[in-house]
Design a protein around this motif. Structure first.
Motif, PDB file in Angstrom:
ATOM      1  N   ALA A 296      37.685 177.847 -55.328  1.00 12.80           N
ATOM      2  CA  ALA A 296      36.768 178.548 -54.850  1.00 12.80           C
ATOM      3  C   ALA A 296      37.481 179.038 -53.504  1.00 12.80           C
ATOM      4  N   GLU A 297      38.239 178.219 -52.687  1.00 15.76           N
ATOM      5  CA  GLU A 297      39.035 178.451 -51.359  1.00 15.76           C
ATOM      6  C   GLU A 297      39.957 179.499 -51.555  1.00 15.76           C
ATOM      7  N   ASN A 298      40.726 179.369 -52.782  1.00 16.56           N
ATOM      8  CA  ASN A 298      41.679 180.440 -53.109  1.00 16.56           C
ATOM      9  C   ASN A 298      41.467 181.900 -53.244  1.00 16.56           C
ATOM     10  N   VAL A 299      40.188 181.859 -53.655  1.00 17.83           N
ATOM     11  CA  VAL A 299      39.963 183.474 -53.855  1.00 17.83           C
ATOM     12  C   VAL A 299      38.725 183.810 -53.000  1.00 17.83           C
ATOM     13  N   GLY A 300      38.563 183.025 -51.933  1.00 19.13           N
ATOM     14  CA  GLY A 300      37.834 183.508 -50.710  1.00 19.13           C
ATOM     15  C   GLY A 300      36.245 183.336 -51.097  1.00 19.13           C
ATOM     16  N   PHE A 301      35.769 182.609 -51.829  1.00 24.35           N
ATOM     17  CA  PHE A 301      34.477 181.998 -51.939  1.00 24.35           C
ATOM     18  C   PHE A 301      34.077 181.183 -51.073  1.00 24.35           C
ATOM     19  N   GLY A 302      35.171 180.193 -50.533  1.00 29.20           N
ATOM     20  CA  GLY A 302      34.817 179.072 -49.575  1.00 29.20           C
ATOM     21  C   GLY A 302      34.386 177.657 -50.068  1.00 29.20           C
ATOM     22  N   SER A 303      33.446 177.996 -51.188  1.00 31.04           N
ATOM     23  CA  SER A 303      32.823 176.636 -51.320  1.00 31.04           C
ATOM     24  C   SER A 303      32.503 176.790 -53.088  1.00 31.04           C
ATOM     25  N   GLY A 304      32.613 175.507 -53.631  1.00 34.12           N
ATOM     26  CA  GLY A 304      32.504 175.625 -55.224  1.00 34.12           C
ATOM     27  C   GLY A 304      31.029 176.041 -55.515  1.00 34.12           C
ATOM     28  N   GLY A 305      30.266 175.750 -54.423  1.00 31.09           N
ATOM     29  CA  GLY A 305      28.693 176.232 -54.824  1.00 31.09           C
ATOM     30  C   GLY A 305      28.653 177.549 -54.985  1.00 31.09           C
ATOM     31  N   LEU A 306      29.261 178.270 -54.152  1.00 30.40           N
ATOM     32  CA  LEU A 306      28.834 179.889 -54.246  1.00 30.40           C
ATOM     33  C   LEU A 306      29.838 180.493 -55.312  1.00 30.40           C
ATOM     34  N   LEU A 307      30.973 179.840 -55.876  1.00 29.33           N
ATOM     35  CA  LEU A 307      31.742 180.064 -57.142  1.00 29.33           C
ATOM     36  C   LEU A 307      30.783 179.964 -58.261  1.00 29.33           C
ATOM     37  N   ARG A 308      30.266 178.850 -58.298  1.00 26.58           N
ATOM     38  CA  ARG A 308      29.231 178.596 -59.140  1.00 26.58           C
ATOM     39  C   ARG A 308      28.033 179.621 -59.438  1.00 26.58           C
ATOM     40  N   HIS A 309      27.604 179.993 -58.148  1.00 22.36           N
ATOM     41  CA  HIS A 309      26.482 181.117 -58.282  1.00 22.36           C
ATOM     42  C   HIS A 309      27.145 182.258 -58.918  1.00 22.36           C
ATOM     43  N   HIS A 310      28.023 182.956 -58.516  1.00 28.03           N
ATOM     44  CA  HIS A 310      28.626 184.096 -58.992  1.00 28.03           C
ATOM     45  C   HIS A 310      29.195 183.873 -60.495  1.00 28.03           C
ATOM     46  N   PHE A 311      29.621 182.865 -60.794  1.00 32.15           N
ATOM     47  CA  PHE A 311      29.860 182.760 -62.397  1.00 32.15           C
ATOM     48  C   PHE A 311      28.590 182.936 -63.272  1.00 32.15           C
ATOM     49  N   ARG A 312      27.695 182.312 -62.673  1.00 27.62           N
ATOM     50  CA  ARG A 312      26.426 182.269 -63.465  1.00 27.62           C
ATOM     51  C   ARG A 312      25.877 183.851 -63.452  1.00 27.62           C
ATOM     52  N   GLN A 313      25.881 184.507 -62.418  1.00 32.53           N
ATOM     53  CA  GLN A 313      25.486 185.807 -62.291  1.00 32.53           C
ATOM     54  C   GLN A 313      26.157 186.770 -63.149  1.00 32.53           C
ATOM     55  N   LEU A 314      27.613 186.688 -63.265  1.00 30.98           N
ATOM     56  CA  LEU A 314      28.351 187.508 -63.798  1.00 30.98           C
ATOM     57  C   LEU A 314      28.743 187.060 -64.998  1.00 30.98           C
ATOM     58  N   LEU A 315      28.995 186.026 -65.362  1.00 29.40           N
ATOM     59  CA  LEU A 315      29.261 185.573 -66.774  1.00 29.40           C
ATOM     60  C   LEU A 315      28.491 184.506 -67.616  1.00 29.40           C
ATOM     61  N   ALA A 316      27.317 184.206 -66.852  1.00 25.91           N
ATOM     62  CA  ALA A 316      26.233 183.402 -67.619  1.00 25.91           C
ATOM     63  C   ALA A 316      26.947 182.156 -67.972  1.00 25.91           C
ATOM     64  N   THR A 317      27.758 181.364 -67.207  1.00 24.41           N
ATOM     65  CA  THR A 317      28.388 180.359 -67.711  1.00 24.41           C
ATOM     66  C   THR A 317      28.764 179.396 -66.044  1.00 24.41           C
ATOM     67  N   THR A 318      29.192 178.467 -66.216  1.00 26.64           N
ATOM     68  CA  THR A 318      29.811 177.501 -64.913  1.00 26.64           C
ATOM     69  C   THR A 318      31.318 177.462 -64.907  1.00 26.64           C
ATOM     70  N   PRO A 319      31.945 177.515 -63.740  1.00 28.69           N
ATOM     71  CA  PRO A 319      33.195 177.171 -63.952  1.00 28.69           C
ATOM     72  C   PRO A 319      33.690 175.947 -64.466  1.00 28.69           C
ATOM     73  N   ALA A 320      32.861 175.035 -64.338  1.00 26.76           N
ATOM     74  CA  ALA A 320      33.185 173.953 -65.076  1.00 26.76           C
ATOM     75  C   ALA A 320      33.308 174.078 -66.532  1.00 26.76           C
ATOM     76  N   ALA A 321      32.256 174.818 -67.142  1.00 22.62           N
ATOM     77  CA  ALA A 321      32.367 175.015 -68.611  1.00 22.62           C
ATOM     78  C   ALA A 321      33.357 176.050 -69.204  1.00 22.62           C
ATOM     79  N   TYR A 322      33.639 176.958 -68.254  1.00 23.14           N
ATOM     80  CA  TYR A 322      34.593 177.880 -68.350  1.00 23.14           C
ATOM     81  C   TYR A 322      35.982 177.238 -68.497  1.00 23.14           C
ATOM     82  N   LYS A 323      36.259 176.208 -67.524  1.00 20.35           N
ATOM     83  CA  LYS A 323      37.470 175.536 -67.432  1.00 20.35           C
ATOM     84  C   LYS A 323      37.633 174.562 -68.699  1.00 20.35           C
ATOM     85  N   GLN A 324      36.622 173.972 -69.060  1.00 19.28           N
ATOM     86  CA  GLN A 324      36.596 173.098 -70.266  1.00 19.28           C
ATOM     87  C   GLN A 324      36.981 173.898 -71.556  1.00 19.28           C
ATOM     88  N   ALA A 325      36.364 175.054 -71.566  1.00 12.66           N
ATOM     89  CA  ALA A 325      36.751 175.979 -72.957  1.00 12.66           C
ATOM     90  C   ALA A 325      37.859 176.742 -72.926  1.00 12.66           C
TER      91      ALA A 325
END
Length: 337
Positions: A296-325
């Motif tokens: 999240a910090e490297n791409v400019g979201f600043g926090s994992g929470g904001l990254l999770r929010h946008h993943f859910r909005q755009l990809l209908a999944t979470t960063p953790a689930a995406y990383k696992q898959a």
């Protein structure tokens, strides 16, 4: 505007991709399938796609432009396929042979993924494979598709739709976006980017991007300013990019920047930046051991929470689930440049 839904659990039964050919074959759409799935790519390793061509008509077929096509076999090849590509269709009013309908239904029941490009969606709809599912096609044909097949949830303003085992794209070049999306789904960002580099195309356009852009090719003057701006943003995603800063960088007012950015890209600067950050986050989750917060910090979201929010909005999944898959692909940790 639709979303691209990730379906990591829909793995094909084999690596064989079979493209349909027919009398009146759409040459460009077929060429897309060949370029992405049909070329030898030894740098990808032994698990890369195999490719074959199946005919729905007998004998040599004439493709658009007068080229003669000879297939590897008939529709029985569908039974061996992990993925089937329908590269357009003769005409949206041309009937779909019952033999083709039954072959597609049987392959689908066996777990084969089926992908259509442009008017090829009418073949899938005729087979009933799109009932109660989202689908798209070229913007000229969306009204006809919706009227003819009311059970299909037509999504007109997107490049492609991924429903897991059935995927559809808009007109012509959007098929390339869908095929690269499937490569990314199967092998990760590094593989998709490698194929895109070979094709000299943009590695990722989100499926939800608009089909029709008012000014698809900006003027030379606008390209000279907007092109470097996009490159600057891509290489500095972690930085704060306010509209004021972006407008000042290209010497425009905010209102002018927004208007010309939309005319050139089909979206707003804010939306474009958001999708660029999410795309980079996907690459980092696939190819590195970074934590969610560090990504999240490297791409400019600043926090994992904001990254999770946008993943859910755009990809209908979470960063953790995406990383696992998709994270740390064992088969393709390194892809040749």
């Amino acid at each position: 505007m639709g979303r691209t839904f990730l379906q990591p659990n829909h793995k094909p039964p084999s690596s064989l991709v079979v493209a349909l050919v027919y009398e009146g074959l759409c040459t460009f759409e077929f060429g897309i399938a060949v370029e992405v799935f049909g070329l030898e790519r030894p740098e990808m390793g032994p698990d890369w796609y195999q490719f074959a061509v199946a005919a729905s008509d007998v004998g040599p077929m004439r493709a658009a432009g007068g080229v003669r096509v000879v297939a590897d076999g008939d529709l029985d090849l569908f039974l061996k396929a992990g993925t089937i590509v329908i590269p357009g269709w003769k005409h949206i009013d041309a009937p779909v042979p019952e033999e083709l309908v039954e072959a597609l239904r049987l392959a689908h029941r066996r777990g084969t993924r089926i992908l259509s490009i442009c008017s090829g969606v009418f073949v899938l709809a005729a087979a009933g494979l799109l009932d109660d599912k989202k689908a798209t096609t070229h913007w000229r044909y969306t009204d006809a598709l919706a009227a003819r097949y009311p059970n299909v949830r037509v999504t007109p303003d997107v490049l492609y739709v991924d429903e897991g085992d059935v995927l559809t794209s808009a007109g012509s070049a959007a098929g390339l976006d869908l095929c690269l999306h499937l490569v990314r789904r199967d092998f990760g960002a590094a593989a998709a980017n490698s194929v895109a580099r070979r094709l000299v195309v943009q590695p990722h356009r989100d499926g939800g991007q608009a089909q029709f852009i008012e000014s698809a090719v900006p003027s030379v003057h606008e390209s000279a300013r907007l092109g470097p701006l996009l490159d600057h943003i891509r290489t500095n995603l972690a930085a704060r990019h306010s509209l004021d800063d972006l407008a000042n960088r290209v010497g425009m007012s905010k209102r002018t920047l927004i208007r010309r950015f939309d005319a050139a890209t089909g979206t707003s600067p804010t939306r474009w930046l958001l999708e660029a950050r999410v795309a980079k986050a996907r690459e980092l989750l696939e190819d590195t051991d970074m934590s969610i917060d560090l990504v999240a910090e490297n791409v400019g979201f600043g926090s994992g929470g904001l990254l999770r929010h946008h993943f859910r909005q755009l990809l209908a999944t979470t960063p953790a689930a995406y990383k696992q898959a998709f994270g740390k692909r064992k088969r393709h940790d390194k892809v040749a440049e």
